[in-house]
Design a protein around this motif. Structure first.
Motif, PDB file in Angstrom:
ATOM      1  N   PHE A 277     -34.600  19.367  -9.474  1.00  0.00           N
ATOM      2  CA  PHE A 277     -35.575  20.232 -10.135  1.00  0.00           C
ATOM      3  C   PHE A 277     -34.841  21.020 -11.211  1.00  0.00           C
ATOM      4  CE2 PHE A 277     -34.376  21.597  -5.868  1.00  0.00           C
ATOM      5  CZ  PHE A 277     -33.609  22.724  -6.134  1.00  0.00           C
ATOM      6  N   PRO A 278     -35.565  21.414 -12.256  1.00  0.00           N
ATOM      7  CA  PRO A 278     -34.894  22.032 -13.409  1.00  0.00           C
ATOM      8  C   PRO A 278     -34.598  23.514 -13.218  1.00  0.00           C
ATOM      9  CG  PRO A 278     -37.241  21.861 -13.828  1.00  0.00           C
ATOM     10  CD  PRO A 278     -37.004  21.180 -12.507  1.00  0.00           C
ATOM     11  N   VAL A 279     -33.671  24.006 -14.019  1.00  0.00           N
ATOM     12  CA  VAL A 279     -33.476  25.451 -14.178  1.00  0.00           C
ATOM     13  C   VAL A 279     -34.588  25.969 -15.080  1.00  0.00           C
ATOM     14  CG1 VAL A 279     -31.968  27.262 -15.070  1.00  0.00           C
ATOM     15  CG2 VAL A 279     -30.979  25.256 -13.944  1.00  0.00           C
ATOM     16  N   LYS A 280     -35.336  26.941 -14.610  1.00  0.00           N
ATOM     17  CA  LYS A 280     -36.421  27.498 -15.424  1.00  0.00           C
ATOM     18  C   LYS A 280     -36.162  28.934 -15.867  1.00  0.00           C
ATOM     19  CE  LYS A 280     -40.271  24.612 -13.913  1.00  0.00           C
ATOM     20  NZ  LYS A 280     -41.664  24.606 -13.403  1.00  0.00           N
ATOM     21  N   TYR A 281     -35.181  29.587 -15.224  1.00  0.00           N
ATOM     22  CA  TYR A 281     -34.926  30.992 -15.534  1.00  0.00           C
ATOM     23  C   TYR A 281     -33.429  31.273 -15.490  1.00  0.00           C
ATOM     24  CZ  TYR A 281     -39.849  31.267 -14.208  1.00  0.00           C
ATOM     25  OH  TYR A 281     -41.200  31.055 -14.114  1.00  0.00           O
ATOM     26  N   LEU A 282     -32.981  32.107 -16.413  1.00  0.00           N
ATOM     27  CA  LEU A 282     -31.621  32.624 -16.388  1.00  0.00           C
ATOM     28  C   LEU A 282     -31.666  34.138 -16.222  1.00  0.00           C
ATOM     29  CD1 LEU A 282     -29.882  30.724 -19.356  1.00  0.00           C
ATOM     30  CD2 LEU A 282     -29.930  30.084 -16.934  1.00  0.00           C
TER      31      LEU A 282
ATOM     32  N   LEU B   3     -34.566  35.469 -18.545  1.00  0.00           N
ATOM     33  CA  LEU B   3     -34.892  34.581 -19.660  1.00  0.00           C
ATOM     34  C   LEU B   3     -35.692  33.401 -19.126  1.00  0.00           C
ATOM     35  CD1 LEU B   3     -31.461  34.476 -21.562  1.00  0.00           C
ATOM     36  CD2 LEU B   3     -33.332  36.142 -21.757  1.00  0.00           C
ATOM     37  N   VAL B   4     -36.844  33.164 -19.732  1.00  0.00           N
ATOM     38  CA  VAL B   4     -37.724  32.074 -19.327  1.00  0.00           C
ATOM     39  C   VAL B   4     -37.448  30.883 -20.238  1.00  0.00           C
ATOM     40  CG1 VAL B   4     -40.106  31.409 -18.862  1.00  0.00           C
ATOM     41  CG2 VAL B   4     -39.433  33.825 -18.698  1.00  0.00           C
ATOM     42  N   LEU B   5     -37.100  29.743 -19.643  1.00  0.00           N
ATOM     43  CA  LEU B   5     -36.719  28.563 -20.419  1.00  0.00           C
ATOM     44  C   LEU B   5     -37.855  27.552 -20.481  1.00  0.00           C
ATOM     45  CD1 LEU B   5     -33.157  27.928 -18.911  1.00  0.00           C
ATOM     46  CD2 LEU B   5     -33.802  29.447 -20.802  1.00  0.00           C
ATOM     47  N   ASP B   6     -37.917  26.813 -21.604  1.00  0.00           N
ATOM     48  CA  ASP B   6     -38.816  25.668 -21.641  1.00  0.00           C
ATOM     49  C   ASP B   6     -38.078  24.435 -21.118  1.00  0.00           C
ATOM     50  OD1 ASP B   6     -37.244  24.628 -23.693  1.00  0.00           O
ATOM     51  OD2 ASP B   6     -38.666  25.133 -25.295  1.00  0.00           O
ATOM     52  N   ARG B   7     -38.728  23.290 -21.142  1.00  0.00           N
ATOM     53  CA  ARG B   7     -38.127  22.100 -20.521  1.00  0.00           C
ATOM     54  C   ARG B   7     -36.931  21.563 -21.305  1.00  0.00           C
ATOM     55  NH1 ARG B   7     -39.767  16.895 -22.156  1.00  0.00           N
ATOM     56  NH2 ARG B   7     -41.133  16.858 -23.977  1.00  0.00           N
ATOM     57  N   HIS B   8     -36.759  22.061 -22.533  1.00  0.00           N
ATOM     58  CA  HIS B   8     -35.608  21.659 -23.345  1.00  0.00           C
ATOM     59  C   HIS B   8     -34.429  22.627 -23.167  1.00  0.00           C
ATOM     60  CE1 HIS B   8     -38.323  18.826 -25.240  1.00  0.00           C
ATOM     61  NE2 HIS B   8     -39.127  19.820 -25.575  1.00  0.00           N
ATOM     62  N   GLY B   9     -34.626  23.675 -22.361  1.00  0.00           N
ATOM     63  CA  GLY B   9     -33.568  24.653 -22.161  1.00  0.00           C
ATOM     64  C   GLY B   9     -33.545  25.758 -23.196  1.00  0.00           C
TER      65      GLY B   9
END
Length: 268
Positions: free
Chosen positions: A13-18, A201-207
């Protein structure tokens, strides 16, 4: 710190938040990354309804028009701003939210004035000084065109200066979090950082970063994540009072795929 270097990990599953934080020199430090956040969206907690009385009021503008109609108690004034003046200037500001006229009658001391009973939520906006010895109360209300105009003045507002409890905080859950060393230190000693903050930080699917929120670091608890592995789920005591509305979810979902390719998608 490079966002691109932190936006990926070897999981299904992806990283969605930093989580990042500026140090004393203004340099961003990496505090962790997460797969999800529960409680990020939410409507503001409504203010408790209260009953206030505008004493010795000379209504004007929207308030005067409302009192002149046959159905004053069935209509809302919207937000009413109450300015508390000394002899020269306003020293306090209050907002009466969704103010509704409950009843009104001539003022016993001056039949030319009105005593107006309102139901409203009460919010203190700003206060420079204490209550003047002989305060004056100026009223302002919105119009159908969105302008703010004078709504009258009164000699007192019964019920305005009551003690009010702060609304209960609404927690926020960081799900599937991989803490970096600063966050691990905060988890070991949560009381030392309970007045601190981090930037989510909220990330999109491209990071790429598509939004950011400031979060307080008052940590209620941490436990092994429901997503397994070495990840943890962290509960923050308060997710803040300015969360985006649930109505914005579709917009965020659209932006997660990347910036929009046509204008006015936010308009609805």
């Amino acid at each position: 710190m490079r966002i691109a270097d932190l936006a990926g990990w070897d999981r299904d599953f992806p990283v969605k938040y930093l989580l990042v934080k500026e140090d004393e020199d203004g340099v961003e430090q990496f505090w962790g990354r997460c797969a999800g956040v529960e409680g990020l969206f939410g409507e503001p907690v409504p203010l408790p309804r209260e009953v206030l009385t505008l004493r010795g009021c000379r209504p004007d503008g929207p308030l005067c028009e409302l009192l002149a109609g046959p159905d004053a108690s069935a209509r809302s004034l919207g937000e009413v701003c109450v300015e508390v003046w000394d002899d020269e200037r306003p020293v306090q500001w209050w907002t009466l939210v969704d103010a509704v006229v409950v009843a009104h009658q001539p003022c016993p001391a001056d039949p030319e004035r009105r005593d107006i009973v309102l139901g409203a939520g009460v919010r203190s906006e700003e206060s420079f000084l204490g209550l003047p010895a002989a305060p004056r109360f100026e009223l302002f209300a919105g119009t159908a065109t969105g302008d703010t105009v004078g709504a009258g003045r009164c000699s007192a507002v019964d019920g305005l200066f009551e003690e009010r409890a702060a609304p209960a905080p609404v927690p926020l859950e960081l799900i599937g979090c991989e803490p970096a060393e600063p966050l691990l230190a905060a988890l070991r000693r949560p009381r030392r950082t309970e007045r601190d903050w981090v930037e989510l930080l909220v990330l999109d699917r491209h990071g790429a970063v598509m939004a950011s929120r400031t979060l307080g670091l008052a940590i209620t608890g941490a436990r092994p994540s429901v997503l397994g592995g070495t990840l943890v789920d962290i509960t923050l005591t308060d997710g803040g009072s300015d969360r985006p509305s649930p109505a914005a979810r579709p917009i965020w979902a659209h932006w997660y795929q990347g910036p929009p390719t046509e204008p006015n998608l936010w308009a609805p």
